[in-house]
Design a protein around this motif. Structure first.
Motif, PDB file in Angstrom:
ATOM      1  N   GLU A   1     -24.673   9.929  35.660  1.00  0.00           N
ATOM      2  CA  GLU A   1     -24.237   8.560  35.405  1.00  0.00           C
ATOM      3  C   GLU A   1     -24.958   8.041  34.166  1.00  0.00           C
ATOM      4  O   GLU A   1     -26.165   8.220  34.015  1.00  0.00           O
TER       5      GLU A   1
ATOM      6  N   ALA B   1     -26.711   5.559  31.632  1.00  0.00           N
ATOM      7  CA  ALA B   1     -27.514   4.338  31.668  1.00  0.00           C
ATOM      8  C   ALA B   1     -27.915   3.972  30.247  1.00  0.00           C
ATOM      9  O   ALA B   1     -28.175   4.846  29.415  1.00  0.00           O
TER      10      ALA B   1
ATOM     11  N   SER C   1     -24.818   1.700  33.749  1.00  0.00           N
ATOM     12  CA  SER C   1     -25.968   0.887  34.138  1.00  0.00           C
ATOM     13  C   SER C   1     -26.636   0.312  32.895  1.00  0.00           C
ATOM     14  O   SER C   1     -27.042   1.064  32.005  1.00  0.00           O
TER      15      SER C   1
ATOM     16  N   LYS D   1     -29.701  -2.161  31.315  1.00  0.00           N
ATOM     17  CA  LYS D   1     -30.949  -2.900  31.497  1.00  0.00           C
ATOM     18  C   LYS D   1     -31.303  -3.554  30.168  1.00  0.00           C
ATOM     19  O   LYS D   1     -31.398  -2.890  29.134  1.00  0.00           O
TER      20      LYS D   1
ATOM     21  N   THR E   1     -27.848  -3.863  35.751  1.00  0.00           N
ATOM     22  CA  THR E   1     -26.650  -3.579  36.527  1.00  0.00           C
ATOM     23  C   THR E   1     -26.734  -2.157  37.058  1.00  0.00           C
ATOM     24  O   THR E   1     -27.327  -1.276  36.441  1.00  0.00           O
ATOM     25  N   ALA E   2     -26.102  -1.926  38.204  1.00  0.00           N
ATOM     26  CA  ALA E   2     -26.250  -0.650  38.910  1.00  0.00           C
ATOM     27  C   ALA E   2     -25.450   0.474  38.279  1.00  0.00           C
ATOM     28  O   ALA E   2     -25.789   1.647  38.446  1.00  0.00           O
TER      29      ALA E   2
ATOM     30  N   ASP F   1     -22.415   1.282  39.180  1.00  0.00           N
ATOM     31  CA  ASP F   1     -21.715   1.950  40.278  1.00  0.00           C
ATOM     32  C   ASP F   1     -20.201   1.798  40.204  1.00  0.00           C
ATOM     33  O   ASP F   1     -19.488   2.160  41.132  1.00  0.00           O
TER      34      ASP F   1
ATOM     35  N   ASN G   1     -20.210  -6.139  41.955  1.00  0.00           N
ATOM     36  CA  ASN G   1     -21.666  -5.975  41.859  1.00  0.00           C
ATOM     37  C   ASN G   1     -22.159  -6.305  40.462  1.00  0.00           C
ATOM     38  O   ASN G   1     -23.229  -6.898  40.287  1.00  0.00           O
ATOM     39  N   CYS G   2     -21.364  -5.931  39.457  1.00  0.00           N
ATOM     40  CA  CYS G   2     -21.726  -6.228  38.079  1.00  0.00           C
ATOM     41  C   CYS G   2     -21.714  -7.715  37.828  1.00  0.00           C
ATOM     42  O   CYS G   2     -22.617  -8.280  37.189  1.00  0.00           O
TER      43      CYS G   2
ATOM     44  N   SER H   1     -24.761  -9.309  39.274  1.00  0.00           N
ATOM     45  CA  SER H   1     -25.957  -9.070  38.469  1.00  0.00           C
ATOM     46  C   SER H   1     -26.011  -9.982  37.240  1.00  0.00           C
ATOM     47  O   SER H   1     -27.077 -10.444  36.850  1.00  0.00           O
TER      48      SER H   1
END
Length: 208
Positions: free
Chosen positions: A30, A32, A181, A183, A194-195, A197, A202-203, A206
């Protein structure tokens, strides 16, 4: 909201680096992206340093050198690719333009390489390049953007105003890329995480 041309150019530099990172996708992991921004003022002029890191495919030493040459790299290999462009700019074009008005460092490592590469550029010229121990992926550090063009720096806004423009831009990128993801750290403080995912709700949670 009024944004100066120079502020737009500053955030566009960061957008290009983030888009480059978003292209560095490895199928087995994934993606990031980490963004660090730090600002200081000298004689009332803003000197802004930022870095964009990813855990993607990285570059070989040869590709890292090419990335700072104009018209040397492209993500288009045939006519079909013209129908699939999803980002702005080209890795080489963006980095060549940015390195011309900043002090830039690149740490990068391709997964198949035993060692990574550390490259230093000043005013569009590579002044140092050698092997380095670093993780898979790429980190690009841009120091003192526009330091060689003080007339442009003069019209940048206050530090917190520029930081607000940057945060807004990163929030938008995160919302449009829920599978990545993000940061964002501003002057040592985490502003967004953010994850990655691929769940938009979810985003949104965040960001807001």
């Amino acid at each position: 909201l009024q944004v100066s041309v120079n502020s737009i150019l500053f955030t566009r530099v960061l957008v290009n680096l983030i888009h480059n990172a978003a292209l560095a996708v490895e199928k087995e992991r994934e993606l990031a992206i980490w963004i660090h921004v730090r600002a200081r003022r000298v004689d009332d002029l803003p000197f802004i340093t930022f870095s964009v890191s990813d855990n993607g495919c990285g570059m070989t030493m040869e590709d890292a050198k090419l990335s700072l040459l104009r018209h040397a790299t492209s993500k288009i290999s045939d006519a079909v690719d013209l129908e699939a462009i999803r980002t702005l700019g080209f890795r080489g074009e963006a980095l060549a333009s940015i390195s011309a008005v900043s002090k830039m460092e690149i740490y990068t490592k391709a997964a198949e390489e035993e060692l990574g590469t550390h490259l230093v550029s000043r005013d569009d010229t590579i002044v140092e390049c050698g092997e380095a121990g670093c993780p898979d992926g790429t980190t690009i550090i841009v120091r003192d953007l526009f330091y060689s063009t003080p007339a442009r720096m003069k019209f940048l806004k206050k530090d917190y105003t520029e930081a607000g423009y940057i945060a807004d831009m990163i929030n938008r990128l995160a919302l449009s890329h829920p599978h990545i993801s993000f940061k964002f750290i501003n002057n040592g403080k985490e502003m967004l995480f953010t994850a990655g995912d691929n769940i938009l709700s979810n985003c949104v949670f965040s960001v807001y």
